[in-house]
Design an enzyme around this catalytic site. Structure first.
Site, short mmCIF file in Angstrom:
data_model
loop_
_atom_site.label_atom_id
_atom_site.label_comp_id
_atom_site.label_asym_id
_atom_site.label_seq_id
_atom_site.Cartn_x
_atom_site.Cartn_y
_atom_site.Cartn_z
CG ASP A 69 -2.05 0.97 1.12
OD1 ASP A 69 -2.30 1.48 0.01
OD2 ASP A 69 -2.71 1.24 2.15
CG ASN A 74 -7.48 -2.19 -5.98
OD1 ASN A 74 -6.54 -2.96 -5.77
ND2 ASN A 74 -7.74 -1.17 -5.16
C1 FPP Z 1 -1.71 0.08 -3.42
O1 FPP Z 1 -1.30 1.40 -3.44
C2 FPP Z 1 -1.17 -0.69 -4.54
C3 FPP Z 1 -1.89 -1.32 -5.50
C4 FPP Z 1 -3.36 -1.26 -5.57
C5 FPP Z 1 -1.27 -2.05 -6.60
C6 FPP Z 1 0.01 -2.78 -6.31
C7 FPP Z 1 0.69 -3.01 -7.58
C8 FPP Z 1 2.04 -2.99 -7.77
C9 FPP Z 1 3.03 -2.81 -6.71
C10 FPP Z 1 2.58 -3.10 -9.14
C11 FPP Z 1 2.73 -4.38 -9.82
C12 FPP Z 1 2.63 -5.61 -9.05
C13 FPP Z 1 3.02 -6.80 -9.51
C14 FPP Z 1 2.84 -7.99 -8.65
C15 FPP Z 1 3.65 -6.98 -10.82
P1 FPP Z 1 -2.42 2.55 -3.55
O2 FPP Z 1 -2.58 2.87 -5.00
O3 FPP Z 1 -3.64 2.10 -2.85
O4 FPP Z 1 -1.72 3.72 -2.80
P2 FPP Z 1 -2.44 4.87 -1.94
O5 FPP Z 1 -3.11 4.18 -0.77
O6 FPP Z 1 -1.31 5.74 -1.51
O7 FPP Z 1 -3.41 5.56 -2.83
#
Ligand code: FPP
Length: 246
Positions: free
Chosen positions: A22, A70
């Site tokens: 996250d 998501n």
């Molecule tokens: C949460 O951060 C992250 C995600 C929803 C996606 C995770 C994906 C990756 C790390 C990239 C690729 C992964 C693989 C396995 C190839 P957020 O967007 O919720 O952050 P925020 O809470 O700060 O808005």
């Protein structure tokens, strides 16, 4: 934080570590960039985590890469995440092979774009015989979705007479994680203290580790810190301290 790795007791490693990655969006915003830049930068943290878990001897690593919820994000961000997934899997399969790592998924992968499904299937098939560690990507995953699906399948099998009794292990067998050990350690980055519909059944006895580090900044030392915290805890499984030391 140098030297943390040496402090880890390799005889007391969690067999299965689960991670809620996250903070990508906040990381990017702090840098004045688009949220998608945060996701792209999160791939380095994924690589480091996979590599260090394999090096240490962890058997299963599950990463929450895309939740059912998501899908409610802006289309642009969803598309960017799906493309990132496709390109990362395509480019990393070689590394998975080199390191003897098997790829698996949990979640409603049939809801992913067909290109993504094809790329995943290819990587899963190619790495199927690898034995050092299993990397599980939770994609279009949520616990409530998984448990609801399991309940429907269980009731169908009871109705058809295929299933006579329902125990805890029956339920575990109908979950997407069937056959995997439960995670002993759950890590969440970015300072949020929530489980967000992730592995609710499976983390019943997991130790929880929360860190303020945003996912794109997560490095091997942070993983070591989480494992050391896990190793410093007394896991009682409902018993008393005295019973454990007896
Ligand atoms: C949460 O951060 C992250 C995600 C929803 C996606 C995770 C994906 C990756 C790390 C990239 C690729 C992964 C693989 C396995 C190839 P957020 O967007 O919720 O952050 P925020 O809470 O700060 O808005």
């Amino acid at each position: 934080m140098a030297g943390l790795k040496e402090e880890i007791n390799l005889d007391n490693l969690p067999k299965h570590i689960a991670v809620i990655m996250d903070g990508n969006g906040r990381w990017a915003k702090m840098k004045g960039k688009l949220r998608t830049f945060g996701h792209e930068s999160g791939v380095k943290a994924v690589r480091e985590t996979v590599e260090s878990c394999a090096e240490l001897g962890v058997s299963y690593l599950t990463l929450y890469a895309f939740s059912t919820e998501n899908w409610n994000r802006p289309k642009f961000e969803i598309n960017a995440l799906m493309s990132l997934l496709v390109s990362t899997i395509a480019s990393e399969t070689k590394t998975l092979m080199k390191n003897n790592i098997r790829l698996q998924t949990i979640g409603d992968t049939l809801s992913l774009p067909s290109k993504c499904q094809r790329e995943l299937k290819e990587a899963i098939d190619t790495t199927a015989g690898n034995t050092r560690m299993t990397l599980v990507l939770a994609l279009s995953y949520s616990s409530r979705w998984e448990i609801t699906k399991a309940v429907k399948e269980i009731s169908a099998d009871v109705q058809s007479g295929k299933l006579k009794e329902i125990s805890e292990s029956t339920i575990a067998q109908y979950l997407d994680t069937a056959g995997m050990p439960d995670p002993e350690l759950l890590i969440r980055t970015s300072g949020e203290h929530r489980i967000s519909n992730f592995l609710l059944w499976q983390i019943s006895y997991a130790e929880l580790f929360f860190t303020d580090v945003l996912w794109p900044d997560f490095r091997k030392e942070h993983l070591y810190e989480a494992i050391l915290s896990y190793q410093g805890r007394e896991r009682r499984f409902g018993k008393t301290s005295e019973q454990l030391s007896a």
